[in-house]
Design a protein around this motif. Structure first.
Motif, PDB file in Angstrom:
ATOM      1  N   PHE A 294     126.835  49.211  -1.790  1.00 44.14           N
ATOM      2  CA  PHE A 294     125.418  49.416  -1.508  1.00 44.14           C
ATOM      3  C   PHE A 294     124.546  48.302  -2.076  1.00 44.14           C
ATOM      4  CE2 PHE A 294     126.380  54.232  -1.743  1.00 44.14           C
ATOM      5  CZ  PHE A 294     126.899  54.189  -0.465  1.00 44.14           C
ATOM      6  N   GLU A 295     125.141  47.353  -2.769  1.00 48.28           N
ATOM      7  CA  GLU A 295     124.360  46.310  -3.425  1.00 48.28           C
ATOM      8  C   GLU A 295     124.318  45.048  -2.571  1.00 48.28           C
ATOM      9  OE1 GLU A 295     126.377  45.934  -7.122  1.00 48.28           O
ATOM     10  OE2 GLU A 295     125.454  47.702  -8.020  1.00 48.28           O
ATOM     11  N   GLY A 296     123.344  44.194  -2.868  1.00 49.59           N
ATOM     12  CA  GLY A 296     123.207  42.944  -2.144  1.00 49.59           C
ATOM     13  C   GLY A 296     122.631  43.105  -0.756  1.00 49.59           C
ATOM     14  N   LEU A 297     121.915  44.206  -0.523  1.00 49.94           N
ATOM     15  CA  LEU A 297     121.309  44.472   0.778  1.00 49.94           C
ATOM     16  C   LEU A 297     119.806  44.239   0.719  1.00 49.94           C
ATOM     17  CD1 LEU A 297     123.213  47.805   1.518  1.00 49.94           C
ATOM     18  CD2 LEU A 297     123.804  45.518   2.357  1.00 49.94           C
ATOM     19  N   ALA A 298     119.160  44.247   1.879  1.00 47.60           N
ATOM     20  CA  ALA A 298     117.708  44.068   1.928  1.00 47.60           C
ATOM     21  C   ALA A 298     116.984  45.160   1.160  1.00 47.60           C
ATOM     22  CB  ALA A 298     117.245  44.042   3.386  1.00 47.60           C
ATOM     23  N   LEU A 299     117.635  46.300   1.004  1.00 42.93           N
ATOM     24  CA  LEU A 299     117.042  47.402   0.247  1.00 42.93           C
ATOM     25  C   LEU A 299     116.647  46.969  -1.159  1.00 42.93           C
ATOM     26  CD1 LEU A 299     116.340  50.404  -0.178  1.00 42.93           C
ATOM     27  CD2 LEU A 299     118.764  50.805  -0.696  1.00 42.93           C
ATOM     28  N   ASP A 300     117.445  46.112  -1.774  1.00 39.28           N
ATOM     29  CA  ASP A 300     117.139  45.642  -3.127  1.00 39.28           C
ATOM     30  C   ASP A 300     115.780  44.962  -3.181  1.00 39.28           C
ATOM     31  OD1 ASP A 300     119.629  46.571  -3.816  1.00 39.28           O
ATOM     32  OD2 ASP A 300     120.602  44.611  -3.757  1.00 39.28           O
ATOM     33  N   GLU A 301     115.518  44.085  -2.217  1.00 37.54           N
ATOM     34  CA  GLU A 301     114.242  43.370  -2.190  1.00 37.54           C
ATOM     35  C   GLU A 301     113.087  44.295  -1.844  1.00 37.54           C
ATOM     36  OE1 GLU A 301     113.066  40.277  -2.931  1.00 37.54           O
ATOM     37  OE2 GLU A 301     115.022  40.062  -3.909  1.00 37.54           O
ATOM     38  N   LYS A 302     113.320  45.223  -0.940  1.00 31.34           N
ATOM     39  CA  LYS A 302     112.274  46.160  -0.564  1.00 31.34           C
ATOM     40  C   LYS A 302     111.866  47.041  -1.741  1.00 31.34           C
ATOM     41  CE  LYS A 302     112.927  46.519   4.446  1.00 31.34           C
ATOM     42  NZ  LYS A 302     111.502  46.335   4.782  1.00 31.34           N
ATOM     43  N   LEU A 303     112.829  47.450  -2.537  1.00 32.67           N
ATOM     44  CA  LEU A 303     112.514  48.235  -3.727  1.00 32.67           C
ATOM     45  C   LEU A 303     111.725  47.395  -4.732  1.00 32.67           C
ATOM     46  CD1 LEU A 303     115.921  50.075  -4.177  1.00 32.67           C
ATOM     47  CD2 LEU A 303     113.716  51.169  -3.686  1.00 32.67           C
ATOM     48  N   LYS A 304     112.126  46.130  -4.868  1.00 26.70           N
ATOM     49  CA  LYS A 304     111.433  45.228  -5.783  1.00 26.70           C
ATOM     50  C   LYS A 304     110.006  44.973  -5.310  1.00 26.70           C
ATOM     51  CE  LYS A 304     111.841  40.640  -7.917  1.00 26.70           C
ATOM     52  NZ  LYS A 304     112.665  39.384  -7.968  1.00 26.70           N
ATOM     53  N   ASP A 305     109.842  44.718  -4.011  1.00 32.01           N
ATOM     54  CA  ASP A 305     108.514  44.430  -3.465  1.00 32.01           C
ATOM     55  C   ASP A 305     107.569  45.622  -3.592  1.00 32.01           C
ATOM     56  OD1 ASP A 305     109.392  41.916  -2.809  1.00 32.01           O
ATOM     57  OD2 ASP A 305     109.762  42.386  -0.691  1.00 32.01           O
ATOM     58  N   SER A 306     108.116  46.836  -3.505  1.00 33.18           N
ATOM     59  CA  SER A 306     107.283  48.034  -3.602  1.00 33.18           C
ATOM     60  C   SER A 306     107.196  48.557  -5.034  1.00 33.18           C
ATOM     61  CB  SER A 306     107.830  49.133  -2.694  1.00 33.18           C
ATOM     62  OG  SER A 306     109.142  49.497  -3.074  1.00 33.18           O
ATOM     63  N   ASP A 307     107.796  47.794  -5.966  1.00 30.03           N
ATOM     64  CA  ASP A 307     107.802  48.181  -7.380  1.00 30.03           C
ATOM     65  C   ASP A 307     108.306  49.623  -7.534  1.00 30.03           C
ATOM     66  OD1 ASP A 307     107.470  47.813 -10.096  1.00 30.03           O
ATOM     67  OD2 ASP A 307     105.380  48.468 -10.109  1.00 30.03           O
ATOM     68  N   SER A 308     109.449  49.894  -6.900  1.00 30.93           N
ATOM     69  CA  SER A 308     109.997  51.248  -6.873  1.00 30.93           C
ATOM     70  C   SER A 308     111.432  51.265  -7.386  1.00 30.93           C
ATOM     71  CB  SER A 308     109.975  51.808  -5.449  1.00 30.93           C
ATOM     72  OG  SER A 308     108.668  51.833  -4.928  1.00 30.93           O
ATOM     73  N   GLU A 309     111.813  52.395  -7.943  1.00 34.12           N
ATOM     74  CA  GLU A 309     113.188  52.651  -8.316  1.00 34.12           C
ATOM     75  C   GLU A 309     113.813  53.551  -7.250  1.00 34.12           C
ATOM     76  OE1 GLU A 309     114.976  51.438 -10.829  1.00 34.12           O
ATOM     77  OE2 GLU A 309     113.259  50.221 -11.475  1.00 34.12           O
ATOM     78  N   PRO A 310     115.079  53.338  -6.925  1.00 35.87           N
ATOM     79  CA  PRO A 310     115.714  54.213  -5.940  1.00 35.87           C
ATOM     80  C   PRO A 310     115.931  55.600  -6.519  1.00 35.87           C
ATOM     81  CG  PRO A 310     117.349  52.788  -6.943  1.00 35.87           C
ATOM     82  CD  PRO A 310     116.009  52.330  -7.463  1.00 35.87           C
ATOM     83  N   TRP A 311     115.865  56.603  -5.673  1.00 36.88           N
ATOM     84  CA  TRP A 311     116.138  57.937  -6.160  1.00 36.88           C
ATOM     85  C   TRP A 311     116.935  58.755  -5.161  1.00 36.88           C
ATOM     86  CZ3 TRP A 311     113.282  62.133  -3.885  1.00 36.88           C
ATOM     87  CH2 TRP A 311     112.126  61.778  -3.183  1.00 36.88           C
ATOM     88  N   CYS A 312     117.428  59.874  -5.631  1.00 33.84           N
ATOM     89  CA  CYS A 312     118.302  60.746  -4.871  1.00 33.84           C
ATOM     90  C   CYS A 312     117.551  62.013  -4.495  1.00 33.84           C
ATOM     91  CB  CYS A 312     119.539  61.083  -5.712  1.00 33.84           C
ATOM     92  SG  CYS A 312     120.654  62.291  -4.982  1.00 33.84           S
ATOM     93  N   GLY A 313     117.599  62.403  -3.237  1.00 32.40           N
ATOM     94  CA  GLY A 313     116.924  63.620  -2.823  1.00 32.40           C
ATOM     95  C   GLY A 313     116.644  63.633  -1.336  1.00 32.40           C
ATOM     96  N   VAL A 314     115.641  64.398  -0.935  1.00 30.79           N
ATOM     97  CA  VAL A 314     115.251  64.524   0.464  1.00 30.79           C
ATOM     98  C   VAL A 314     113.752  64.285   0.568  1.00 30.79           C
ATOM     99  CG1 VAL A 314     115.097  66.062   2.460  1.00 30.79           C
ATOM    100  CG2 VAL A 314     117.085  66.193   0.933  1.00 30.79           C
ATOM    101  N   GLN A 315     113.366  63.400   1.472  1.00 28.24           N
ATOM    102  CA  GLN A 315     111.956  63.196   1.764  1.00 28.24           C
ATOM    103  C   GLN A 315     111.641  63.775   3.138  1.00 28.24           C
ATOM    104  OE1 GLN A 315     110.546  59.155   1.298  1.00 28.24           O
ATOM    105  NE2 GLN A 315     110.567  59.328  -0.931  1.00 28.24           N
ATOM    106  N   VAL A 316     110.480  64.425   3.243  1.00 29.66           N
ATOM    107  CA  VAL A 316     110.016  64.982   4.508  1.00 29.66           C
ATOM    108  C   VAL A 316     108.976  64.019   5.081  1.00 29.66           C
ATOM    109  CG1 VAL A 316     109.046  66.973   5.687  1.00 29.66           C
ATOM    110  CG2 VAL A 316     110.365  67.300   3.572  1.00 29.66           C
ATOM    111  N   ILE A 317     109.281  63.443   6.225  1.00 31.51           N
ATOM    112  CA  ILE A 317     108.430  62.423   6.842  1.00 31.51           C
ATOM    113  C   ILE A 317     107.683  63.009   8.035  1.00 31.51           C
ATOM    114  CG2 ILE A 317     108.362  60.134   7.885  1.00 31.51           C
ATOM    115  CD1 ILE A 317     109.374  60.163   4.986  1.00 31.51           C
ATOM    116  N   ASP A 318     106.369  62.836   8.039  1.00 37.47           N
ATOM    117  CA  ASP A 318     105.549  63.189   9.194  1.00 37.47           C
ATOM    118  C   ASP A 318     105.722  62.069  10.225  1.00 37.47           C
ATOM    119  OD1 ASP A 318     103.440  63.442  11.076  1.00 37.47           O
ATOM    120  OD2 ASP A 318     102.198  64.523   9.630  1.00 37.47           O
ATOM    121  N   LEU A 319     106.325  62.365  11.346  1.00 45.04           N
ATOM    122  CA  LEU A 319     106.624  61.337  12.336  1.00 45.04           C
ATOM    123  C   LEU A 319     105.370  60.751  12.972  1.00 45.04           C
ATOM    124  CD1 LEU A 319     109.686  62.990  14.104  1.00 45.04           C
ATOM    125  CD2 LEU A 319     109.701  61.202  12.361  1.00 45.04           C
ATOM    126  N   ASN A 320     104.267  61.491  12.944  1.00 44.36           N
ATOM    127  CA  ASN A 320     103.028  60.981  13.522  1.00 44.36           C
ATOM    128  C   ASN A 320     102.393  59.893  12.665  1.00 44.36           C
ATOM    129  OD1 ASN A 320     103.220  62.764  15.688  1.00 44.36           O
ATOM    130  ND2 ASN A 320     102.096  64.375  14.616  1.00 44.36           N
TER     131      ASN A 320
END
Length: 371
Positions: A294-320
């Motif tokens: 799972f390492e060395g992917l674009a996800l690493d940069e996206k997390l860095k750019d958004s100043d976020s830590e990855p987490w485990c769980g379920v997110q509910v997304i409003d598609l609209n």
């Protein structure tokens, strides 16, 4: 088996973890998560191969979230057809039936109870997504053998379909076929990490080798993805999780270039895997990218750019709007989930394992059967 109640930002320690001396898992939910479950009249099933758990997320009579968990070795793909829950594990596919009637309650708490009634032994095939055809055949993504397969009354599996670029059915995870979207009772679309035809070849193509294949025509309908998972058909669109970028999106089949067809809707802070829908909401599973694959992917940069830590769980997304409106989160030892399935019409479900001590004495009889 454990049943743990959890409320917002309140730690719930399963008794099995305490007894085993393992680090506790902490469940937390957004302030409106339970209210949303109530409004939609749904529960949510989640699997984790890492912890070997089937989690059923519901709402208890006191208005809090109920996290019911049951051990299944390497819990993977889920399929719920409105009545029966199917669960793929390390070497079995379980058929689980709800043994409670609409007016029944178990232990003064549970509105529904999934009991495993059959266990089909496949052996270790690295099964990922699972589904049921209109002919009631249980079909699944046989990742180890790079194909879609169905259960067999005699053998470990029967091959239903394989990608054209896979030259033979052998126990070599070559392209890491993983996700399967069903349509009209048949497998219609699948995801793979690459089109490799050599053992473990997909590992070198994790960054942009991902593809979506139309099973009906065997044509590749999207490419250039990063470890895609969980293709699903909803509201006339083909949705997919681009796991290596942390994005939920859909495939615009009208575009000519295959590399331009993935249309992102939102970014989620984790390795996204496990997707289910209810109306305008998408329920997206997130995992922490802890392992090398799972390492060395674009996800690493996206997390860095958004100043976020990855987490485990379920997110509910409003598609609209593409916004995360509610969430369920797991902290502690558990960091990886696999699948998510919305279970409509249930408030507070639970499950039992197969041949565990506490299930042996539960006997049910059909009240409508004749003598």
């Amino acid at each position: 088996m454990t049943s743990s109640s959890a409320s917002t930002d309140k730690e719930a320690v399963p008794s099995s973890d305490r007894e085993a001396g393992e680090p506790a898992a902490k469940y937390s939910v957004s302030g409106g998560f339970v209210s949303l479950l109530n409004t939609l009249n749904i529960a949510v099933a989640v699997t984790s191969y890492q912890s070997g758990r089937l989690y059923l997320l519901g709402r208890n009579p006191q208005g809090g979230v109920m996290v019911n968990e049951q051990y299944f070795q390497k819990a993977m793909g889920l399929h719920y057809d409105g009545k029966t829950l199917y669960l793929a594990t390390l070497a079995n596919i379980y058929r689980m039936e709800n043994i409670l009637q609409s007016d029944q309650v178990m232990d003064k708490l549970f509105s529904d109870c999934f009991m495993p009634r059959t266990a089909h032994l496949t052996g270790v095939l690295d099964i990922h997504d699972v589904g049921v055809t209109s002919d009631n055949d249980v079909v699944f993504v046989n990742t180890a053998y790079n194909c879609i397969a169905r259960v067999s009354p005699v053998h470990s599996f029967e091959t239903v379909w394989k990608p054209d670029f896979i030259s033979s059915i052998v126990a070599e995870d070559r392209c890491h076929l993983n996700g399967m979207a069903m349509q009209d009772g048949k497998p219609r679309y699948v995801t793979a990490v690459s089109r490799s035809d050599t053992i473990d070849g997909w590992r070198d193509r994790r960054f942009d080798g991902g593809i979506v294949i139309d099973v009906k025509t065997s044509e590749i309908v999207c490419q250039g993805l990063s470890m895609p998972h969980s293709p699903r058909l909803h509201d006339g669109k083909l949705w997919v999780l681009n796991s290596g970028t942390g994005e939920l999106g859909w495939i615009d089949l009208s575009k000519n270039k295959l590399t331009e067809r993935f249309t992102p809707v939102c970014f989620c802070p984790g390795f996204v895997r496990g997707l289910s829908f209810h109306g305008k909401y998408a329920f997206v599973g997130l995992s922490k990218p802890r392992h090398e694959r799972f390492e060395g992917l674009a996800l690493d940069e996206k997390l860095k750019d958004s100043d976020s830590e990855p987490w485990c769980g379920v997110q509910v997304i409003d598609l609209n709007s593409g916004a995360c409106v509610q969430w369920f989160r797991i902290d502690g030892k558990i960091g990886e989930l696999y699948d998510v399935a919305v279970v409509p019409g249930m408030a507070c479900p639970r499950s039992y394992g197969f041949l565990t001590n506490d299930v042996l004495g539960i006997i049910t009889v059909d009240d409508n059967q004749s003598a």
